[in-house]
Design a protein around this motif. Structure first.
Motif, PDB file in Angstrom:
ATOM      1  N   PHE A   1       1.011  -1.110  -0.057  1.00  0.00           N
ATOM      2  CA  PHE A   1      -0.290   0.192   0.502  1.00  0.00           C
ATOM      3  C   PHE A   1       0.983   1.031   0.124  1.00  0.00           C
ATOM      4  N   PRO A   2       1.551   1.693  -1.057  1.00  0.00           N
ATOM      5  CA  PRO A   2       2.196   2.949  -1.103  1.00  0.00           C
ATOM      6  C   PRO A   2       1.903   3.807  -0.221  1.00  0.00           C
ATOM      7  N   GLY A   3      -0.143   4.451  -0.810  1.00  0.00           N
ATOM      8  CA  GLY A   3      -0.906   5.594   0.118  1.00  0.00           C
ATOM      9  C   GLY A   3      -0.631   6.765  -0.811  1.00  0.00           C
ATOM     10  N   PHE A   4      -0.415   6.360  -1.817  1.00  0.00           N
ATOM     11  CA  PHE A   4      -0.416   8.185  -2.781  1.00  0.00           C
ATOM     12  C   PHE A   4      -1.694   7.846  -3.316  1.00  0.00           C
ATOM     13  N   ARG A   5      -1.712   7.271  -3.903  1.00  0.00           N
ATOM     14  CA  ARG A   5      -3.186   6.794  -4.746  1.00  0.00           C
ATOM     15  C   ARG A   5      -4.155   6.000  -4.116  1.00  0.00           C
ATOM     16  N   GLU A   6      -3.963   4.871  -3.505  1.00  0.00           N
ATOM     17  CA  GLU A   6      -4.907   4.772  -3.045  1.00  0.00           C
ATOM     18  C   GLU A   6      -5.824   4.750  -2.746  1.00  0.00           C
ATOM     19  N   PRO A   7      -7.123   4.603  -2.666  1.00  0.00           N
ATOM     20  CA  PRO A   7      -8.191   4.721  -0.613  1.00  0.00           C
ATOM     21  C   PRO A   7      -7.250   4.307   0.065  1.00  0.00           C
TER      22      PRO A   7
END
Length: 332
Positions: free
Chosen positions: A209-215
């Motif tokens: 989960f990179p967390g930049f684009r992912e909800p």
């Protein structure tokens, strides 16, 4: 040539009569591109109308792209294509294979007398704001993918409130707007729950989960499931320089990370579906055949596009949660 004609006791609102008159004059060839319309004040005086009535008609024609305004000079004909009854501003974060399915489904179901202009903000809040500011007042409907951009709600609220629809992701700040959306927290939890009979054969669940684009809801749903069913688990931001351990299951929102994990497993001579597992997010045709089939948790993007089109055509103002499904394949 008389451009505008108004009749009393017709049962048709005066602003609509102004629109119909201008449309008819264009169709008959008496108004061409760059021709000037009568001023608002002139129409008001000639037909004893309020300024708001004439302005409403001109603004409707402006939103449809038929006329445009020059400050201090007046209104002019921009297009003679009067069959276009709606112009829709569609703002995506990016175009990928999932969103392409959504877009094509929306176009297929919205009808022929509609012009759809698509734009992309690429997860950049400055680009997001500029596109919305530049479009404000020029369209009959605004469809926005706000993703997880900070401050998106305040920017969206500058648009005409009754003409905005939210797509794909929503939140508490946008609850007043109609929407067709994914519930990522619920979807990933329920998808993992349906896969539980296979997951219990593994030792550990890992979400990339990179967390930049992912909800963020994806991460919360994943962690809630692991806690509720006592799975050893880990959330990592990237897969680079990591070795795959036997008994791990990778939950992968990004297709870039999916490729990296599969490539790494081949270097380590691990067999997918036996030595380790994969659950990918969002269905694509390739996932049916890659590595003998990748298990996915996915919403139906074609259904999302169809529901949105029907909502606009019928004038409905609802918040509709799009359905999600687990598709089991050999990777699990």
């Amino acid at each position: 040539m008389k451009i505008i004609s108004i009749q009393n006791n017709q049962g048709v609102p005066k602003y609509k009569q102004i629109i119909f008159s201008i449309e008819k004059t264009i169709e008959e060839g008496h108004l061409k591109k760059e021709d000037k319309l009568p001023s608002i004040n002139k129409v008001c005086l000639e037909f004893s109308l309020s300024r708001d009535t004439v302005l409403q008609a001109y603004e409707e024609l402006k939103k449809r792209g038929i006329i445009y305004a020059i400050l201090g000079k007046g209104y002019y004909i921009k297009s003679t294509e009067v069959r276009i009854k709606q112009r829709i501003f569609l703002l995506f974060e990016e175009l990928n294979i999932f969103k392409e399915d959504l877009y094509n489904s929306f176009l297929e179901n919205i009808g022929k007398d509609v012009q759809v202009d698509i734009f992309f903000h690429h997860f950049n809040v400055q680009v997001f704001q500029k596109l919305i500011n530049d479009s404000n007042g020029n369209y009959t409907k605004y469809i926005i993918m706000p993703t997880n951009l900070i401050g998106a709600a305040a920017i969206i609220e500058t648009l005409p409130v009754n003409e905005v629809y939210i797509l794909d992701q929503t939140n508490s700040e946008l609850k007043s707007f109609p929407a067709v959306y994914q519930n990522h927290k619920k979807d990933i939890y329920e998808g993992l729950l349906k896969a539980n009979s296979r997951l219990i054969k593994y030792k550990k669940l890992i979400m990339i989960f990179p967390g930049f684009r992912e909800p963020l809801g994806m991460k919360i749903g994943f962690e809630n499931f692991c806690a509720d069913f006592t799975f050893d688990h880990e959330t990592i931001t990237e897969f680079t320089n990591r070795a795959i351990e036997e008994g791990e299951v990778y939950v992968i929102p990004s297709d870039r990370d999916l490729v990296r994990v599969i490539e790494k497993s081949k270097l380590q001579n691990l067999k997918l579906g036996q030595d380790f597992g994969i659950i990918s997010y969002n269905e694509t045709p390739l996932k049916k055949v890659v590595a003998n089939g990748i298990t996915t948790i996915s919403t139906n993007f074609e259904a999302m596009g169809k529901i949105l089109a029907q909502m606009i055509l019928k004038g409905k103002k609802e918040q509709i949660e799009n359905k999600c499904a687990l598709i089991i394949r050999n990777s699990l």
